[in-house]
Design an enzyme around this catalytic site. Sequence first.
Site, short mmCIF file in Angstrom:
data_model
loop_
_atom_site.label_atom_id
_atom_site.label_comp_id
_atom_site.label_asym_id
_atom_site.label_seq_id
_atom_site.Cartn_x
_atom_site.Cartn_y
_atom_site.Cartn_z
N GLU A 80 0.81 -1.22 0.00
CA GLU A 80 0.00 0.00 0.00
C GLU A 80 0.85 1.27 0.00
OE1 GLU A 80 -2.87 0.08 -0.75
OE2 GLU A 80 -4.13 -1.43 0.20
N HIS A 98 -3.36 2.88 8.27
CA HIS A 98 -4.35 2.21 7.41
C HIS A 98 -4.72 0.90 8.07
CE1 HIS A 98 -6.31 0.07 4.25
NE2 HIS A 98 -5.27 -0.68 3.95
N HIS A 100 -7.94 -2.43 8.49
CA HIS A 100 -9.08 -3.15 7.95
C HIS A 100 -10.11 -3.33 9.07
CE1 HIS A 100 -6.53 -5.14 4.51
NE2 HIS A 100 -6.58 -3.82 4.43
N TYR A 119 -20.77 13.73 17.12
CA TYR A 119 -19.90 14.85 16.75
C TYR A 119 -18.44 14.44 16.56
CZ TYR A 119 -18.63 14.95 21.74
OH TYR A 119 -18.21 14.62 23.01
N HIS A 160 -12.93 -2.06 1.84
CA HIS A 160 -11.50 -2.25 2.12
C HIS A 160 -11.11 -1.91 3.57
CE1 HIS A 160 -7.13 -1.62 0.49
NE2 HIS A 160 -7.12 -1.94 1.77
N TYR A 215 -6.99 23.68 19.37
CA TYR A 215 -6.44 22.55 20.10
C TYR A 215 -5.55 21.73 19.16
CZ TYR A 215 -9.94 23.64 23.63
OH TYR A 215 -10.70 24.27 24.56
#
Length: 222
Positions: A80, A98, A100, A119, A160, A215
Amino acid sequence: MSDEWRESIERAWGGVVSTARRTASEGLVVGTSGNVSARVGSTVLVTPSGVPYDRLRPEDLTGVDLEGNQVLGTMAPTSELPLHLAVYRNTDAAAVVHTHAVHATAVSTLVAEVPSVHYAAAMLGGPVRVAAYARYGTDELAANMLTALRDRTGCLLGNHGTVTYGATLDEAYDRTAQLEWLCRLWLAASSVPGRTPALLTPEQLGDVGEALKGYGQPRQDR
């Protein structure tokens, strides 16, 4: 390589490994799925392909430049890599995670945008989009991801998984965890027969976004 540079690289690699292990221990990946990277200057340290995270060692350090040329280590970078490099070339990211994650991946098969049931979406820049499906490891997937990431710090990859980024590995990981939680929440709420979850309006999410400004880290009510 100066001693200072070497120390920065070694410290960043330690963070990559510990974050990768955290994704596994907290159930966001299975086996060798998912990947983690961190940028140090023009060098991207990334988890290597096909190595279980609990087996990664200091000597497995793997690094590439922003064009994808290997500059550190001998192990093949994650498949990837185009996805990670696309984030670094187009944002101010210093870290990418990343995964799954199960609930987030499930949601990516159901909607084009994660419904705003909480939120927490504002902590990712707004409603979280789902990138159109493309095969893993391709430039097409990286391009689809960038479209979904526009003005956001996280997105889903259709059928994915998830991608999030941040100024630190901790920030990128926290955003991944928040995204998985948000998806799990929507799935739970939407599964109640005969009821439809109430969603926050764009104005309500925008109000939270304004409150978050100033922040350095995502902040919730405490």
